[in-house]
Write an enzyme that holds these catalytic residues in place. Structure first.
Site, PDB file in Angstrom:
ATOM      1  CG  ASP A 116      -1.033  -5.041  -0.170  1.00  0.00           C
ATOM      2  OD1 ASP A 116      -0.597  -4.022   0.386  1.00  0.00           O
ATOM      3  OD2 ASP A 116      -2.125  -5.070  -0.779  1.00  0.00           O
ATOM      4  CG  ASN A 117      -6.074  -7.951  -0.383  1.00  0.00           C
ATOM      5  OD1 ASN A 117      -5.666  -6.791  -0.322  1.00  0.00           O
ATOM      6  ND2 ASN A 117      -7.250  -8.325   0.063  1.00  0.00           N
ATOM      7  CB  THR A 166     -10.601  -6.115   5.781  1.00  0.00           C
ATOM      8  OG1 THR A 166     -11.212  -6.718   4.657  1.00  0.00           O
ATOM      9  CG2 THR A 166      -9.101  -6.089   5.610  1.00  0.00           C
ATOM     10  CE  LYS A 213      -7.727   0.995  10.586  1.00  0.00           C
ATOM     11  NZ  LYS A 213      -6.444   0.292  10.624  1.00  0.00           N
ATOM     12  CE1 TYR A 271     -10.331   2.635   8.103  1.00  0.00           C
ATOM     13  CE2 TYR A 271     -10.505   4.983   8.618  1.00  0.00           C
ATOM     14  CZ  TYR A 271      -9.743   3.874   8.323  1.00  0.00           C
ATOM     15  OH  TYR A 271      -8.372   3.996   8.236  1.00  0.00           O
ATOM     16  N   GLY A 322       0.837  -1.209   0.000  1.00  0.00           N
ATOM     17  CA  GLY A 322       0.000   0.000   0.000  1.00  0.00           C
ATOM     18  C   GLY A 322       0.863   1.248   0.000  1.00  0.00           C
ATOM     19  CG  PHE A 323       0.359   6.108   0.512  1.00  0.00           C
ATOM     20  CD1 PHE A 323       1.519   6.700   0.006  1.00  0.00           C
ATOM     21  CD2 PHE A 323      -0.359   6.767   1.510  1.00  0.00           C
ATOM     22  CE1 PHE A 323       1.951   7.930   0.492  1.00  0.00           C
ATOM     23  CE2 PHE A 323       0.063   7.992   1.990  1.00  0.00           C
ATOM     24  CZ  PHE A 323       1.226   8.574   1.489  1.00  0.00           C
ATOM     25  CB  ILE A 324       1.504   4.017   4.842  1.00  0.00           C
ATOM     26  CG1 ILE A 324       0.657   5.291   4.680  1.00  0.00           C
ATOM     27  CG2 ILE A 324       2.433   4.146   6.053  1.00  0.00           C
ATOM     28  CD1 ILE A 324      -0.311   5.564   5.822  1.00  0.00           C
ATOM     29  CG  LEU A 334       0.954  -0.051   7.903  1.00  0.00           C
ATOM     30  CD1 LEU A 334       2.133  -0.831   8.442  1.00  0.00           C
ATOM     31  CD2 LEU A 334       1.451   0.970   6.911  1.00  0.00           C
TER      32      LEU A 334
END
Ligand code: UDP
Length: 333
Positions: free
Chosen positions: A39-40, A103, A161, A157, A18-20, A84
């Site tokens: 990662d998927n 997820t 979290k 979300y 991913g980005f991060i 992450l």
């Protein structure tokens, strides 16, 4: 040289493409660690890790964190986990609320369960969303969280979290599992996609293409943006500082800017001639707009992380815009 019993050599990064995640893996490899990433590609691109795949210290698993036997194997192999992997982005959450919840809840449960089984340290990536809409300007780690109605899926979300944080803290308190929780505030920079709503890459790509810059609502809502290098540096420092175990840290930037001013700055920096187009939330989120509620202001209190690891962001908004524009222009070449 003999490896010390507790020395960290192998690190697992979930959401490593991913980005991060990609930036974090890159930095960890530079620091000499062996990095395992899973990662998927749900919201990331394979091209992010093209270079990393050439590194012999990087092992990649295209798979989901819901795959329990694989997570068991990977966590057993590693000394520490940066978690992450998550469904992120307002548009994605509204479009796929069920997958996102599963997820973000079950995936984290897996990570913590196997980390506990093998006593491995976990750095949990959380979000400024967990503060909800408490109306204060400065968000401090132990502030109350105020969420909207469960009928507004936008809050799913934040709530998921928040449960992840509870779970990690419960593992710490009851099972002595070493965990650190980081709450990220609008992290931005190269590789971030605009496809799932993130404002900075969206406005920059629009400006470079000389297309109208879409500002949602009045544009008076403010955000603070933190450059990816500052975030990755902080995450690594927190992961290796013993006194941070069992604690929650904001990672962000003090400088708030309204989205309208952000668009103006981007227009100026790109010499874009197109106008700013104000888009109502109804238009922006279409059939999901009933589920959406925007945050007007969100500024992190960063005194705790400063005290713990001396963190101070190095990049201000002008430098962030400049660097991100350079990235998108380079990508076009
Ligand atoms: N936003 C905008 N134009 C866009 C995308 C987003 O004005 O094309 C706004 C969005 O409504 C929010 C802010 O920019 O007020 C930040 O949105 P983003 O999704 O990047 O992050 P978050 O809302 O999670 O802070």
């Amino acid at each position: 040289m003999k490896t010390k019993k507790k020395e960290v050599r192998n690190i697992l990064v979930t959401g490593g493409a991913g980005f991060i995640g990609t930036h974090l893996c890159t930095k960890l490899l530079e620091l000499g660690f062996k990095v395992y990433a899973i990662d998927n590609f749900a919201t990331s691109k394979r091209s992010n890790i093209t270079n990393l795949l050439k590194n012999k210290n990087f092992s990649f698993f295209e798979n989901t964190i819901m795959n329990r036997p694989l997570m068991d194997k990977l966590i057993k192999k590693c000394d520490m986990v940066y978690h992450l992997a998550a469904a992120v982005g307002v548009k994605y959450i509204l479009q796929y609320p069920l997958e996102s919840l599963l997820t973000n809840l079950n995936g984290t449960e897996n990570v913590l369960e196997f980390a506990d089984k093998y006593s491995k340290k976990v750095i949990i990536t959380s979000t400024s969303e967990v503060y909800g809409k408490h109306g204060k300007t400065l968000f401090k780690e132990d502030d109350d969280a105020i969420f909207g109605s469960t009928k507004l899926l936008r809050w799913s979300y934040a709530e998921a979290k928040a449960i992840d944080e509870f779970l990690a803290l419960a593992y710490f308190k009851q099972r002595k599992l070493p965990i650190v929780i980081v709450r990220l505030f609008n992290t931005v920079g190269p590789l971030q996609l605009g496809a799932y709503g993130m404002v900075l890459p969206r406005l920059i790509q629009q400006a470079i293409a000389n297309k109208p810059l879409t500002v949602y609502g009045t544009g008076e809502q403010t955000r603070t943006f933190t450059y990816i290098d500052d975030v990755v540096g902080a995450m690594i420092a927190l992961g290796f500082e013993k006194k941070c175990i069992g604690e929650v840290f904001n990672i962000g930037n003090y400088d708030a800017i309204s989205i309208k001013d952000l668009a103006l700055k981007i227009k100026k920096a790109t010499k874009c001639r197109a106008s700013i187009k104000y888009v109502s939330y109804e238009k922006a989120y279409g059939k999901f707009s009933d589920e959406f509620e925007d945050m007007m202001c969100r500024i992190p209190d960063i005194r705790k992380i400063h005290k713990a690891i001396g963190y101070m962001p190095h990049y201000n908004i002008d430098q962030i815009i400049k660097k991100t524009i350079e990235y998108f222009k380079d990508k076009e070449k």
